[in-house]
Design a protein around this motif. Structure first.
Motif, PDB file in Angstrom:
ATOM      1  N   HIS A  14      -0.662  14.344   3.126  1.00 32.44           N
ATOM      2  CA  HIS A  14      -1.807  14.218   2.228  1.00 32.44           C
ATOM      3  C   HIS A  14      -1.694  12.996   1.326  1.00 32.44           C
ATOM      4  O   HIS A  14      -2.675  12.598   0.705  1.00 32.44           O
ATOM      5  CB  HIS A  14      -1.976  15.487   1.393  1.00 32.44           C
ATOM      6  N   ARG A  15      -0.488  12.388   1.247  1.00 31.86           N
ATOM      7  CA  ARG A  15      -0.278  11.224   0.380  1.00 31.86           C
ATOM      8  C   ARG A  15       0.123   9.969   1.144  1.00 31.86           C
ATOM      9  O   ARG A  15       0.348   8.931   0.549  1.00 31.86           O
ATOM     10  CB  ARG A  15       0.782  11.546  -0.667  1.00 31.86           C
ATOM     11  N   THR A  16       0.199  10.055   2.469  1.00 29.92           N
ATOM     12  CA  THR A  16       0.596   8.912   3.289  1.00 29.92           C
ATOM     13  C   THR A  16      -0.629   8.373   4.005  1.00 29.92           C
ATOM     14  O   THR A  16      -1.458   9.136   4.495  1.00 29.92           O
ATOM     15  CB  THR A  16       1.673   9.350   4.317  1.00 29.92           C
ATOM     16  N   GLU A  17      -0.743   7.053   4.067  1.00 32.57           N
ATOM     17  CA  GLU A  17      -1.900   6.410   4.683  1.00 32.57           C
ATOM     18  C   GLU A  17      -1.858   6.529   6.210  1.00 32.57           C
ATOM     19  O   GLU A  17      -0.807   6.348   6.821  1.00 32.57           O
ATOM     20  CB  GLU A  17      -1.926   4.935   4.284  1.00 32.57           C
ATOM     21  N   PHE A  18      -2.997   6.828   6.789  1.00 29.23           N
ATOM     22  CA  PHE A  18      -3.130   6.865   8.241  1.00 29.23           C
ATOM     23  C   PHE A  18      -3.252   5.437   8.769  1.00 29.23           C
ATOM     24  O   PHE A  18      -3.817   4.570   8.108  1.00 29.23           O
ATOM     25  CB  PHE A  18      -4.356   7.687   8.656  1.00 29.23           C
ATOM     26  N   GLY A  78      -7.692   7.935  12.912  1.00 29.17           N
ATOM     27  CA  GLY A  78      -6.449   7.441  12.337  1.00 29.17           C
ATOM     28  C   GLY A  78      -5.305   8.317  12.773  1.00 29.17           C
ATOM     29  O   GLY A  78      -5.492   9.480  13.128  1.00 29.17           O
ATOM     30  N   TRP A  79      -4.103   7.740  12.758  1.00 26.90           N
ATOM     31  CA  TRP A  79      -2.945   8.546  13.111  1.00 26.90           C
ATOM     32  C   TRP A  79      -1.784   8.176  12.223  1.00 26.90           C
ATOM     33  O   TRP A  79      -1.742   7.096  11.621  1.00 26.90           O
ATOM     34  CB  TRP A  79      -2.628   8.445  14.587  1.00 26.90           C
ATOM     35  N   MET A  80      -0.863   9.097  12.115  1.00 21.38           N
ATOM     36  CA  MET A  80       0.334   8.929  11.305  1.00 21.38           C
ATOM     37  C   MET A  80       1.527   9.327  12.166  1.00 21.38           C
ATOM     38  O   MET A  80       1.764  10.512  12.402  1.00 21.38           O
ATOM     39  CB  MET A  80       0.249   9.845  10.079  1.00 21.38           C
TER      40      MET A  80
END
Length: 117
Positions: A14-18, A32-34
């Motif tokens: 929830h706090r990391t950019e995709f 988007g992906w992480m």
């Protein structure tokens, strides 16, 4: 990403950019992906966010693909609707694409892909 102990990583989705998604070809700006734990052969775990109305490019799986729908809905190319809580598993060689009307957040695991040469 937090690294507070040897051998452990903590990633808050929830706090990391995709990142822009381009696994099946050109960048798809509405997906988007992480990558969470992806190796050089693209085996591993990831999170994918699909915006409402987005669609993946048709692709064939070199290895296994498993995913769990966390939020929203996903519609496979044969019309099957996956909802939050559904776990889906594809065998190697499976060809498909998916789309979403509402948007979708899923966690996926690709595994068993052949080693890159």
């Amino acid at each position: 990403m937090t690294k507070d102990r040897s051998g452990r990583r903590i990633i808050n989705i929830h706090r990391t950019e995709f990142q822009p998604y381009s696994q099946e070809g050109p960048v798809q700006p509405d997906i988007g992906w992480m990558p969470l734990s992806i190796d050089e052969d693209r085996n591993g775990c990831y999170v994918m966010r699909m915006e409402p109305g987005s669609e993946t490019i048709a692709h064939t799986h070199a290895g296994m693909e498993d995913f769990l729908i966390l939020e929203g809905e996903l519609i496979d190319d044969d019309g099957v609707l996956f909802k939050a809580g559904d776990f889906v598993s594809y065998q190697p060689g499976t060809r498909h694409n998916s789309r979403t009307k509402t948007g979708c957040l899923l966690i996926g695991v690709d595994w068993g892909k052949p080693k890159a040469k």
